[in-house]
Design a protein around this motif. Structure first.
Motif, mmCIF file in Angstrom:
data_model
loop_
_atom_site.group_PDB
_atom_site.id
_atom_site.type_symbol
_atom_site.label_atom_id
_atom_site.label_comp_id
_atom_site.label_asym_id
_atom_site.label_seq_id
_atom_site.Cartn_x
_atom_site.Cartn_y
_atom_site.Cartn_z
ATOM 1 N N ALA A 87 71.766 57.410 61.183
ATOM 2 C CA ALA A 87 71.856 56.160 60.891
ATOM 3 C C ALA A 87 70.514 55.055 60.883
ATOM 4 O O ALA A 87 70.431 53.840 60.574
ATOM 5 N N ASN A 88 69.398 55.982 61.524
ATOM 6 C CA ASN A 88 68.025 55.325 61.436
ATOM 7 C C ASN A 88 68.288 54.052 62.608
ATOM 8 O O ASN A 88 68.027 53.135 62.147
ATOM 9 N N ASN A 89 68.585 54.445 63.686
ATOM 10 C CA ASN A 89 68.971 53.417 64.556
ATOM 11 C C ASN A 89 68.259 53.635 65.929
ATOM 12 O O ASN A 89 68.681 54.369 66.722
ATOM 13 N N PRO A 90 66.919 53.363 66.146
ATOM 14 C CA PRO A 90 65.821 53.572 67.025
ATOM 15 C C PRO A 90 66.487 53.070 68.571
ATOM 16 O O PRO A 90 66.455 53.507 69.366
ATOM 17 N N VAL A 91 67.210 51.785 68.463
ATOM 18 C CA VAL A 91 67.704 51.465 69.685
ATOM 19 C C VAL A 91 68.600 52.266 70.235
ATOM 20 O O VAL A 91 68.658 52.896 71.425
ATOM 21 N N LEU A 92 69.664 52.681 69.495
ATOM 22 C CA LEU A 92 70.738 53.622 69.991
ATOM 23 C C LEU A 92 70.187 54.913 70.274
ATOM 24 O O LEU A 92 70.922 55.790 71.264
ATOM 25 N N VAL A 93 69.255 55.562 69.463
ATOM 26 C CA VAL A 93 68.567 56.718 69.693
ATOM 27 C C VAL A 93 68.205 56.592 71.252
ATOM 28 O O VAL A 93 68.354 57.618 72.034
ATOM 29 N N SER A 94 67.254 55.623 71.583
ATOM 30 C CA SER A 94 66.917 55.532 72.903
ATOM 31 C C SER A 94 68.084 55.536 73.767
ATOM 32 O O SER A 94 67.814 56.084 75.041
ATOM 33 N N LEU A 95 68.859 54.711 73.536
ATOM 34 C CA LEU A 95 69.949 54.463 74.471
ATOM 35 C C LEU A 95 70.620 55.577 74.869
ATOM 36 O O LEU A 95 71.134 55.917 75.740
ATOM 37 N N ALA A 96 70.989 56.396 74.026
ATOM 38 C CA ALA A 96 71.708 57.750 74.067
ATOM 39 C C ALA A 96 71.145 58.668 74.806
ATOM 40 O O ALA A 96 71.510 59.280 75.647
ATOM 41 N N MET A 97 69.681 58.780 74.519
ATOM 42 C CA MET A 97 68.845 59.634 75.571
ATOM 43 C C MET A 97 68.923 59.171 77.104
ATOM 44 O O MET A 97 68.826 60.194 77.933
ATOM 45 N N GLU A 98 68.769 57.953 77.207
ATOM 46 C CA GLU A 98 68.715 57.217 78.332
ATOM 47 C C GLU A 98 70.202 57.584 79.111
ATOM 48 O O GLU A 98 70.027 57.855 80.396
ATOM 49 N N LEU A 99 71.285 57.721 78.360
ATOM 50 C CA LEU A 99 72.472 57.723 78.812
ATOM 51 C C LEU A 99 72.831 59.284 79.159
ATOM 52 O O LEU A 99 73.856 59.692 79.510
ATOM 53 N N GLY A 100 71.984 60.332 78.753
ATOM 54 C CA GLY A 100 71.972 61.788 79.069
ATOM 55 C C GLY A 100 72.194 62.741 77.794
ATOM 56 O O GLY A 100 72.673 63.532 78.023
ATOM 57 N N ASN A 101 72.275 61.862 76.677
ATOM 58 C CA ASN A 101 72.653 62.643 75.434
ATOM 59 C C ASN A 101 71.284 63.545 75.068
ATOM 60 O O ASN A 101 70.069 62.895 75.058
ATOM 61 N N GLY A 102 71.251 64.788 75.346
ATOM 62 C CA GLY A 102 70.168 65.741 75.112
ATOM 63 C C GLY A 102 69.663 65.861 73.696
ATOM 64 O O GLY A 102 70.260 66.019 72.759
ATOM 65 N N ALA A 103 68.415 65.521 73.781
ATOM 66 C CA ALA A 103 67.651 65.678 72.582
ATOM 67 C C ALA A 103 67.419 67.125 71.766
ATOM 68 O O ALA A 103 67.043 67.581 70.819
ATOM 69 N N ASP A 104 68.027 68.115 73.005
ATOM 70 C CA ASP A 104 67.836 69.668 72.541
ATOM 71 C C ASP A 104 69.079 70.084 72.222
ATOM 72 O O ASP A 104 69.368 71.464 71.808
ATOM 73 N N LEU A 105 70.066 69.169 71.987
ATOM 74 C CA LEU A 105 71.265 69.651 71.707
ATOM 75 C C LEU A 105 71.600 70.189 70.250
ATOM 76 O O LEU A 105 70.773 69.817 69.311
#
Length: 212
Positions: free
Chosen positions: A106-124
């Motif tokens: 969705a090209n949503n940088p704010v949500l991308v940062s938030l998801a990672m802060e909340l524990g969503n792994g970038a290596d998934l």
């Protein structure tokens, strides 16, 4: 080379059928409880439902959790609420997408940062192509998101089941415009391996404007 071009055409065609699918109007109309609150961004209702013992990881008919629903609706606070209540931020819906990849596409940088802060792994590993959020973002030329994912520890040289890295996808599936050139530069500057070939032995060609 013919096989290579056929693969590109095949990917473009199959991608239309395998892409992320946001909830339809009919699905939204059927939602209740956490799913409805997530779609509408009603954080207070989400918190009330959490307090009453609602299932934070409940699935709709295609496997979307409330966090997935909130991500598709770009309701950032409604993503945070279930996550902070203990929801699984690395859960995958039936098309094998997580919140982070939904936000990346969705090209949503704010949500991308938030998801990672909340524990969503970038290596998934996500999608039917066994890719990553970084590969999805690079494919689309979402360079700001690519930069965030790189900084968040996304694997630069992961090879999906098509035999392509993020760098290769940005070259092969990109339009050659500034967004994809910036994407390529971010990947190369971060140390992405330019020598990794695809299954036919083809390596990413040099891109105009890309620094050595």
């Amino acid at each position: 080379m013919l096989r290579f071009l056929c693969l590109v055409a095949s990917l473009a065609f199959s991608g239309a059928s395998q892409a992320q699918t946001a909830p339809s109007a009919a699905e939204i109309a059927s939602y209740t409880g956490m799913h409805l609150a997530a779609h509408e961004g009603h954080v207070d209702e989400i918190k009330r439902l959490i307090a009453s013992g609602a299932d934070l990881n409940a699935r709709d008919r295609v496997g979307r959790t409330p966090a997935h629903i909130a991500a598709f609706a770009s309701n950032d606070d409604a993503v945070s609420a279930p996550a902070k209540g203990g929801a699984d931020m690395n859960g995958l819906e039936n098309r094998v997408y997580d919140v982070l990849t939904i936000a990346a596409v969705a090209n949503n940088p704010v949500l991308v940062s938030l998801a990672m802060e909340l524990g969503n792994g970038a290596d998934l590993i996500t999608s039917v192509y066994d890719g990553t959020a970084l590969i999805a973002a690079a494919h689309l030329g979402h360079h700001e998101v690519v930069a965030l994912l790189v900084a968040g520890g996304a694997p630069l040289d992961h090879v999906n089941n098509l035999g392509w890295t993020a760098l290769m996808e940005a070259v092969v599936l990109g339009d050659g415009g500034n967004d994809h050139i910036r994407t390529l530069q971010i990947l190369v500057d971060a140390g992405a391996d330019k020598s990794i070939p695809d299954r036919d032995g083809v390596i990413p060609p040099e891109s105009k404007g890309l620094r050595k």
